[in-house]
Enzyme design. Structure first.
Site, mmCIF file in Angstrom:
data_model
loop_
_atom_site.group_PDB
_atom_site.id
_atom_site.type_symbol
_atom_site.label_atom_id
_atom_site.label_comp_id
_atom_site.label_asym_id
_atom_site.label_seq_id
_atom_site.Cartn_x
_atom_site.Cartn_y
_atom_site.Cartn_z
ATOM 1 N N ASP A 100 0.885 -1.172 0.000
ATOM 2 C CA ASP A 100 0.000 0.000 0.000
ATOM 3 C C ASP A 100 0.920 1.218 0.000
ATOM 4 O OD1 ASP A 100 -1.651 2.109 0.609
ATOM 5 O OD2 ASP A 100 -2.228 1.379 2.600
ATOM 6 N N ASP B 32 -12.680 5.806 2.000
ATOM 7 C CA ASP B 32 -11.226 5.782 2.206
ATOM 8 C C ASP B 32 -10.684 7.209 2.245
ATOM 9 O OD1 ASP B 32 -8.500 5.556 2.037
ATOM 10 O OD2 ASP B 32 -8.476 4.221 0.299
ATOM 11 N N GLU C 233 -7.345 0.399 -4.109
ATOM 12 C CA GLU C 233 -7.260 0.299 -2.644
ATOM 13 C C GLU C 233 -8.564 -0.217 -2.014
ATOM 14 O OE1 GLU C 233 -5.766 4.187 -1.735
ATOM 15 O OE2 GLU C 233 -3.840 3.712 -2.644
ATOM 16 N N LYS D 189 2.688 11.386 -3.667
ATOM 17 C CA LYS D 189 1.612 10.682 -4.382
ATOM 18 C C LYS D 189 0.584 11.667 -4.956
ATOM 19 C CE LYS D 189 -1.712 6.947 -3.464
ATOM 20 N NZ LYS D 189 -2.062 5.941 -2.457
#
Ligand code: AMP
Length: 517
Positions: A14, A184, A153, A76
């Site tokens: 992850d 999320d 994810e 990211k």
């Protein structure tokens, strides 16, 4: 797929905006989180460029608080752009190179415990577009990894949850479809996914999200709240000095965590021999960030609508991402769904655990084992090509694959040559929901060269888009009456070239390049 040794570990990564996690399947096939060299399960996704070396993780995070101008955090968020937004040691780095440094540390630390490995599954936010998915795969390659697959994810989180619930074993497959909403909220991105578990099938019904909304924005608000109090009481603004800002930011991130479990937090900020003690109440923090939470409420409602469901039809809510520990998030879920969120898997580790389960499945498949589950995805952004509107003569996007279409899918589009003996055609490919190409994300162009000689005007040329289950795209061209398909050159606008990727791979991981698509 390559042949696989039975001892090849199944590893899932992850790669988070603020923290990254590695998990693997142990000898009994149970997913387990691995600790890093510092003995921690979560590795801060921070890269610090020191004079001589590049430091990643906890030490980089500490150095970031002292010298933020030398550290890359939240890289990211910039994935998909040509360069990371900050100049580091006089240099602009592509964001995927910074991600590669993080992955390289994760690989090295994990190898200390499970031995050398290269095959992995990496997760990405469901809302990541094609460009960002490709960049993530490239980051893996530069880190010396062989990325077997990238998965969303929320799907990974659902697999981890299903494993805990026993749904992955033959004996306890759910008897009726389970509808799951995955909310999320990570460090830098927000994703919401509506899924249905139908026996062995993990079907994504709808995806929505916001690539620029996460715990980091809550930090920023707290920094502003505290900075304003410091200005009022001490007459200086810590945000004006980059180092003071870095220090205050890490104090505020810590205070934010305290506010998840206590009604108040005290921030003790020392600067130029002075100490400012600022008390923050949870209500104050929640009031200052309510609009951010409202953005997630809006996006969640949109996803539910896109899935064609009502709140009453949602069986469970999975919370993923550290920022879902904030009580305001749990309140929002209770308010919307009238149910308590699931707590069987840790929101920090669920995604990596699910990625390891998927890696195990892929390795098993390569060894000829029957599948235990099947993942069915949709695309999160519409894919189109730029054409000319016949009425206005302006460029316009022609959608080829609308968003939330079940993947994999093959879509075709027919073009015609404009003039006799035309030898080449250029097709611009974009992702986005607007008819105006300027408002979409340009992912590249396909250049068709060497069309046969003397084709008449108006000769049909078919462009075939193969959108794969992992959200990656392949393009092929077919010209009528030609024996073979032309392999089109799919030139990506913002991706690193093969030479650069290989160079970085040697430099970052010390591994020699291998064949790479
Ligand atoms: P992730 O990208 O999933 O690792 O999420 C990290 C984000 O979660 C960061 O913004 C953290 O500050 C935030 N976070 C982690 N733990 C907590 C907590 N206990 N309360 C509030 N936010 C948290």
């Amino acid at each position: 797929m390559k042949t696989v040794d039975r001892n090849t570990p199944a590893v899932g990564i992850d790669l988070g905006t603020t923290y990254s996690v590695v998990a693997y399947l142990d000898a009994q096939g149970h997913p387990e989180t691995l600790v890093n060299a510092e003995g921690e399960r979560l590795t801060p996704s921070v890269v610090f460029f020191d004079d001589e070396e590049v430091i990643v993780g906890r030490e980089a995070l500490k150095a970031f608080a002292r010298l933020p101008e030398r550290a890359a955090e939240c890289s990211k968020r910039d994935v998909g752009y040509k360069v990371y937004h900050k100049v580091l040691q006089g240099k602009y780095y592509p964001p995927e190179v910074i991600e590669a440094y993080i992955l390289n540390k994760l690989r090295q630390d994990a190898a200390q415990q499970i031995g050398d490995f290269s095959q992995v599954v990496i997760t990405v936010p469901a809302y990541f577009d094609e460009v960002r998915r490709k960049a993530t795969q490239d980051a893996g390659y530069m880190a010396g990894l062989d990325v077997m697959d990238i998965i969303n994810e929320p799907v990974a989180a659902a697999l981890a949850f299903a494993y805990e619930a026993g749904f992955l074993s033959e004996a306890s497959i759910p008897s009726r479809p389970e509808r799951i909403l995955v909310y999320d909220l990570g460090g830098g991105t927000f994703d919401v996914t509506v899924m249905e578990i139908r026996g062995h099938e993990y079907v994504t019904l709808a995806i929505d999200g916001d690539v620029r909304l996460g715990g980091w924005d809550w930090d920023q608000r707290l920094v502003d709240l505290v900075a304003e109090a410091i200005i009022r009481e001490h007459g200086f603004d810590p945000r004006e000095d980059v180092r003071a800002w870095g220090k205050l930011w890490s104090l505020c991130e810590e205070a934010k965590r305290t506010l998840s479990v206590r009604p108040r937090a005290t921030i003790s900020f020392e600067y130029q021999g002075r100490t400012a003690e600022i008390d923050v109440q949870r209500e104050q923090f929640e009031a200052a960030t309510q609009d951010l939470l409202d953005r997630t409420r809006f996006t969640t409602t949109q996803a539910l609508k896109a899935a064609g469901l009502t709140w009453a039809e949602i069986d469970r809510v999975l919370l993923v991402g550290g920022a879902t520990r904030m009580p305001m998030v749990r309140r929002l879920i209770r308010d919307l769904v009238k149910k308590e969120p699931e707590v069987s898997v840790s929101p920090d580790e669920a995604v990596a655990l699910g990625a390891a389960i998927h890696a195990g499945w892929l390795l098993g498949k390569a060894q000829g084992n029957p599948p235990r589950f099947r993942i069915r995805n949709v695309n999160s952004h519409s894919l189109g090509v730029v054409g000319i509107d016949p009425l206005t003569r302006r460029p316009r996007v022609g959608t080829i694959i609308p968003r939330n279409t079940r993947l994999p899918i093959i879509a075709k589009r027919r073009f015609k040559t404009h003039r006799p003996n035309q030898r080449s055609i250029l097709v611009r490919i974009v992702e986005g929901e607007s008819p105006n190409p300027e408002d979409c994300c340009s992912i590249g162009q396909v250049v068709i060269r060497d069309l046969p000689l003397n084709l008449p005007k108006g000769w049909p040329v078919e462009v075939i888009f193969h959108y794969r289950a992992n959200g990656r795209l392949r393009v092929k061209i077919r010209v009528r009456h030609m024996e073979q398909d032309i392999v089109a050159e799919f030139r990506r606008e913002r991706a690193l070239t093969k030479e650069l990727l290989d160079g970085w791979r040697r430099f970052i991981s010390g591994k020699e390049p291998t064949d790479y698509e």
